[in-house]
Design a protein around this motif. Structure first.
Motif, PDB file in Angstrom:
ATOM      1  N   PHE A 160     -10.177 -14.128 -11.331  1.00 21.13           N
ATOM      2  CA  PHE A 160      -8.935 -13.499 -10.862  1.00 21.13           C
ATOM      3  C   PHE A 160      -9.097 -11.988 -10.700  1.00 21.13           C
ATOM      4  O   PHE A 160      -8.504 -11.388  -9.796  1.00 21.13           O
ATOM      5  CB  PHE A 160      -7.795 -13.797 -11.839  1.00 21.13           C
ATOM      6  N   LEU A 161      -9.880 -11.365 -11.576  1.00 25.10           N
ATOM      7  CA  LEU A 161     -10.152  -9.929 -11.437  1.00 25.10           C
ATOM      8  C   LEU A 161     -10.824  -9.633 -10.096  1.00 25.10           C
ATOM      9  O   LEU A 161     -10.460  -8.673  -9.402  1.00 25.10           O
ATOM     10  CB  LEU A 161     -11.036  -9.457 -12.590  1.00 25.10           C
ATOM     11  N   ILE A 162     -11.787 -10.458  -9.714  1.00 30.34           N
ATOM     12  CA  ILE A 162     -12.465 -10.272  -8.425  1.00 30.34           C
ATOM     13  C   ILE A 162     -11.476 -10.402  -7.274  1.00 30.34           C
ATOM     14  O   ILE A 162     -11.519  -9.641  -6.290  1.00 30.34           O
ATOM     15  CB  ILE A 162     -13.613 -11.293  -8.282  1.00 30.34           C
ATOM     16  N   ARG A 163     -10.559 -11.344  -7.369  1.00 31.17           N
ATOM     17  CA  ARG A 163      -9.569 -11.509  -6.302  1.00 31.17           C
ATOM     18  C   ARG A 163      -8.601 -10.332  -6.247  1.00 31.17           C
ATOM     19  O   ARG A 163      -8.135  -9.961  -5.166  1.00 31.17           O
ATOM     20  CB  ARG A 163      -8.838 -12.844  -6.503  1.00 31.17           C
ATOM     21  N   ARG A 164      -8.313  -9.744  -7.396  1.00 35.94           N
ATOM     22  CA  ARG A 164      -7.480  -8.530  -7.392  1.00 35.94           C
ATOM     23  C   ARG A 164      -8.226  -7.370  -6.736  1.00 35.94           C
ATOM     24  O   ARG A 164      -7.644  -6.564  -5.998  1.00 35.94           O
ATOM     25  CB  ARG A 164      -7.087  -8.169  -8.827  1.00 35.94           C
ATOM     26  N   LEU A 165      -9.532  -7.285  -6.992  1.00 34.76           N
ATOM     27  CA  LEU A 165     -10.352  -6.246  -6.354  1.00 34.76           C
ATOM     28  C   LEU A 165     -10.353  -6.451  -4.837  1.00 34.76           C
ATOM     29  O   LEU A 165     -10.165  -5.486  -4.063  1.00 34.76           O
ATOM     30  CB  LEU A 165     -11.782  -6.296  -6.904  1.00 34.76           C
ATOM     31  N   LYS A 166     -10.569  -7.670  -4.381  1.00 31.73           N
ATOM     32  CA  LYS A 166     -10.568  -7.949  -2.945  1.00 31.73           C
ATOM     33  C   LYS A 166      -9.225  -7.607  -2.314  1.00 31.73           C
ATOM     34  O   LYS A 166      -9.147  -7.141  -1.172  1.00 31.73           O
ATOM     35  CB  LYS A 166     -10.906  -9.427  -2.711  1.00 31.73           C
ATOM     36  N   ARG A 167      -8.165  -7.826  -3.076  1.00 32.98           N
ATOM     37  CA  ARG A 167      -6.819  -7.526  -2.602  1.00 32.98           C
ATOM     38  C   ARG A 167      -6.647  -6.033  -2.331  1.00 32.98           C
ATOM     39  O   ARG A 167      -6.036  -5.634  -1.320  1.00 32.98           O
ATOM     40  CB  ARG A 167      -5.850  -8.005  -3.692  1.00 32.98           C
ATOM     41  N   ILE A 168      -7.194  -5.193  -3.219  1.00 35.48           N
ATOM     42  CA  ILE A 168      -7.135  -3.743  -3.020  1.00 35.48           C
ATOM     43  C   ILE A 168      -7.993  -3.345  -1.825  1.00 35.48           C
ATOM     44  O   ILE A 168      -7.600  -2.509  -0.996  1.00 35.48           O
ATOM     45  CB  ILE A 168      -7.608  -3.001  -4.284  1.00 35.48           C
ATOM     46  N   LEU A 169      -9.175  -3.953  -1.716  1.00 29.94           N
ATOM     47  CA  LEU A 169     -10.073  -3.609  -0.602  1.00 29.94           C
ATOM     48  C   LEU A 169      -9.465  -4.010   0.740  1.00 29.94           C
ATOM     49  O   LEU A 169      -9.733  -3.367   1.764  1.00 29.94           O
ATOM     50  CB  LEU A 169     -11.434  -4.277  -0.802  1.00 29.94           C
ATOM     51  N   ASP A 170      -8.650  -5.049   0.740  1.00 33.78           N
ATOM     52  CA  ASP A 170      -7.971  -5.453   1.987  1.00 33.78           C
ATOM     53  C   ASP A 170      -7.065  -4.337   2.513  1.00 33.78           C
ATOM     54  O   ASP A 170      -6.866  -4.205   3.728  1.00 33.78           O
ATOM     55  CB  ASP A 170      -7.140  -6.720   1.749  1.00 33.78           C
ATOM     56  N   LEU A 171      -6.517  -3.538   1.593  1.00 32.87           N
ATOM     57  CA  LEU A 171      -5.657  -2.419   2.011  1.00 32.87           C
ATOM     58  C   LEU A 171      -6.455  -1.378   2.799  1.00 32.87           C
ATOM     59  O   LEU A 171      -5.894  -0.654   3.614  1.00 32.87           O
ATOM     60  CB  LEU A 171      -5.026  -1.756   0.785  1.00 32.87           C
ATOM     61  N   TYR A 172      -7.746  -1.315   2.536  1.00 30.50           N
ATOM     62  CA  TYR A 172      -8.629  -0.383   3.261  1.00 30.50           C
ATOM     63  C   TYR A 172      -9.305  -1.053   4.459  1.00 30.50           C
ATOM     64  O   TYR A 172     -10.070  -0.408   5.187  1.00 30.50           O
ATOM     65  CB  TYR A 172      -9.718   0.145   2.331  1.00 30.50           C
ATOM     66  N   GLY A 173      -9.058  -2.347   4.645  1.00 31.56           N
ATOM     67  CA  GLY A 173      -9.713  -3.068   5.734  1.00 31.56           C
ATOM     68  C   GLY A 173     -11.202  -3.233   5.501  1.00 31.56           C
ATOM     69  O   GLY A 173     -11.986  -3.304   6.452  1.00 31.56           O
ATOM     70  N   VAL A 174     -11.612  -3.310   4.240  1.00 29.51           N
ATOM     71  CA  VAL A 174     -13.031  -3.373   3.876  1.00 29.51           C
ATOM     72  C   VAL A 174     -13.390  -4.782   3.423  1.00 29.51           C
ATOM     73  O   VAL A 174     -12.689  -5.386   2.613  1.00 29.51           O
ATOM     74  CB  VAL A 174     -13.340  -2.368   2.733  1.00 29.51           C
ATOM     75  N   LYS A 175     -14.485  -5.299   3.938  1.00 29.28           N
ATOM     76  CA  LYS A 175     -14.996  -6.608   3.526  1.00 29.28           C
ATOM     77  C   LYS A 175     -16.478  -6.443   3.175  1.00 29.28           C
ATOM     78  O   LYS A 175     -17.355  -6.554   4.030  1.00 29.28           O
ATOM     79  CB  LYS A 175     -14.813  -7.636   4.643  1.00 29.28           C
ATOM     80  N   PRO A 176     -16.778  -6.173   1.900  1.00 31.94           N
ATOM     81  CA  PRO A 176     -18.162  -5.871   1.509  1.00 31.94           C
ATOM     82  C   PRO A 176     -19.047  -7.118   1.484  1.00 31.94           C
ATOM     83  O   PRO A 176     -18.565  -8.255   1.502  1.00 31.94           O
ATOM     84  CB  PRO A 176     -18.001  -5.299   0.099  1.00 31.94           C
TER      85      PRO A 176
END
Length: 588
Positions: free
Chosen positions: A202-218
């Motif tokens: 779930f922590l990883i999904r929260r991180l991805k959620r924040i990165l989505d705000l920047y339009g970033v997909k690492p």
């Protein structure tokens, strides 16, 4: 080099030997298989490889080729197979091509973070890459240094606990990092199992959620010891598709793995103590000048094995140490370095040394008790023989059915690993904790249930509704915001260990000193007044426990005993979901 025949002859001549060796598995040496990259690395990286006569093994080349194609890549190969080289070369090559590129490295422990930081720092120095491009960001780093890391570093190293705590700051303080984030590296992913692994998912999904705000997909790069269903586990943990690299082509020396049975005493009707068996074998190893790492199942036993062995071998007592959580960073690093340089001959450790901390090439390991999973056991076994000479590993079981099963069934122990690493994204209590944290980080929408890995929309919405009723979330329009009067990222931990730390205060006739810190669960279990506290092979007695100030007061005392708390468990059946009879006569 270990003379195995002489070693066995010596063991069998000892007074304690009673046919405990029931099986010896010979694991043959493997020759290296080399591979090539689809495209060359930047010249300074390739020059470093050439000057150090480093050829990329086939699995390393496959992994780097996959990463450079933009594929999420999971690497699941044996201990000391060069997994860190795969992501370090890929990330550094990308930074040299684009100096704005950033990468986030997550290691499960601070000790491993610092070991990998040292290794990467050395590589960067030897390839003329600025030291400021690399930084650690966790609770041990001073505020000014953290500011410099966020301002200048391309590679940020932290751990899951740090990420969990810092995530609300990613929208502001970490903006530069997030906007340019190309890689996220997760090392030792086999650690992420059970409650801890579920929270981490779930922590990883929260991180991805924040990165989505920047339009970033690492690009995600995961590494692990050899595990079952590595691709499926990586995809469940992160919620992305992965390419798997699991064909190990690294060289390794031959290894002898010994299964050590416990003698049964007909008089007492008990098995001989596994701890005493471990002590006897550990002493025999060191007497033969075999550098040995002994793994134990608890901090207390790590200390006791070191104490007992030092008492038995006073001439080399300064070459025997214990290693566990709770010792200072400085002491931990000193032990690691001295073991690597062979200034230390023996270490008794908890699983703190199971992970990929670089302690050089040692000759033998003793695994005292089954560590819970076969992958962890093989991690421990793999800590010996990180060079190309013959190495030893011995598994000594505890007197319980599972440990003894593996000793008596070597075909299962040495067969393919068939155990799944289990995490869940369906636990309501875990989901609610992370929804609180997520709402603190960014406004929450009920439509995000798929992004959180929750398959049932009804479950996700019911969690939100309950949090609203509990006064922890409030609704504005279609979104939900954090309403609680505390910091949820601090209140909700990632595992079942307490985040509350106690200071251990050493009392002397003239003064008081802070010796170390211990977590609350350990204090409540083992540091009651009158208990014996073992720390760095010294014995202390607990004088007082101050619950309000969270302090444990101890006094140095040389005692020839140790204390162990009694445990009593009551199980109450609340309701019966299902029942069935079993057994050969269907009478159980």
């Amino acid at each position: 080099m270990v003379d195995f025949e002489q070693f066995i002859k010596n063991i069998k001549s000892q007074d304690y030997y009673d046919d405990q060796i029931v099986y010896i598995q010979h694991i043959p040496a493997n020759d290296a298989e080399f591979g090539t990259l689809d495209d060359p690395l930047k010249s300074r990286l390739q020059r470093w490889l050439d000057q150090n006569k480093v050829g990329l093994w086939a699995h390393q080349a496959r992994a780097i080729n996959s990463i450079r194609k933009g594929k999420n890549t999971a690497i699941s190969t044996s201990t000391a197979s060069g997994k860190s080289m795969c992501y370090n070369l890929s990330v550094l090559d990308s930074i040299l091509n684009n100096p704005k590129t950033t990468a986030l490295y997550l290691f499960p422990t601070k000790a491993l973070s610092r070991d990998q930081h040292l290794m990467l720092s050395t590589l960067m120095k030897e390839t003329n890459i600025k030291r400021s491009r690399l930084g650690i960001y966790d609770g041990d780093i001073e505020r000014e240094e953290k500011r410099q890391v966020l301002a200048n570093a391309n590679i940020i190293i932290t751990n899951p606990y740090g990420l969990h705590y810092y995530l609300p700051w990613f929208k502001k303080k970490w903006r530069r990092i997030c906007e340019n984030l190309k890689y996220i590296v997760l090392d030792e992913i086999h650690i992420y199992r059970g409650v801890f692994g579920s929270n981490f998912g779930f922590l990883i999904r929260r991180l991805k959620r924040i990165l989505d705000l920047y339009g970033v997909k690492p690009i995600w790069i995961l590494s692990s010891a050899t595990i079952y269903n590595a691709k499926q586990f990586a995809e469940k943990l992160v919620g992305e598709q992965f390419t798997l690299v699991d064909e190990d082509s690294s060289p390794s020396g031959a290894k002898k793995v010994i299964l050590w049975d416990l003698p049964f005493d007909e008089t007492s009707n008990k098995y001989r103590s596994a701890h005493q068996e471990t002590k006897s074998l550990f002493i025999s190893h060191l007497k033969q000048d075999i550098q040995t790492l002994t793994f134990t199942l608890s901090r207390k036993m790590a200390e006791l094995q070191a104490i007992w062995t030092r008492e038995a071998l006073p001439g080399i007592k300064h070459q025997i140490r214990s290693y566990r959580a709770g010792i200072s960073k400085k002491t931990r690093r000193l032990i690691e370095q001295n073991f690597k340089r062979r200034n230390l001959l023996g270490i008794s450790s908890t699983n703190a040394l199971e992970l990929g901390i670089d302690i050089g090439s040692l000759q033998a390991t003793i695994c005292s008790g089954f560590p819970g999973t076969l992958s962890s056991l093989w991690q421990q076994i793999g800590r010996s023989g990180r060079g190309e000479e013959l190495s030893l590993a011995t598994f000594i079981p505890m007197a319980n059915p599972l440990d003894l099963f593996y000793v008596h069934n070597p075909d299962v122990l040495f067969g393919p690993i068939r155990e799944d690493i289990l995490i869940t994204l369906k636990n309501k209590y875990i989901i609610k904790n992370h929804l609180c944290c997520a709402a603190k980080e960014s406004a929450l929408s009920p439509k995000e249930y798929i992004n959180f890995g929750v398959q049932k929309k009804e479950l996700f919405e019911s969690c939100i509704d309950e949090l609203v009723e509990e006064g922890l979330l409030m609704k504005r329009g279609e979104l939900y915001y954090w309403k609680g009067d505390y910091y949820p990222n601090s209140n909700y931990g990632l595992n079942d260990l307490s985040d509350r730390m106690y200071q251990v205060i050493l009392q002397t006739p003239t003064n008081e000193y802070l010796l170390t810190t211990e977590d609350e669960s350990y204090v409540f279990r083992d540091l009651h007044p009158g208990a014996v506290y073992l720390y760095e092979t010294e014995t202390y007695t607990v004088q007082d426990l101050d619950l309000q100030e969270r302090k444990v007061y101890i006094k140095k005392e040389n005692v020839d005993y140790y204390t162990q708390s009694l445990k009593h468990t009551d199980v109450t059946i609340l309701n019966v979901e299902f029942e069935s009879t079993t057994g050969p006569h269907k009478n159980i």
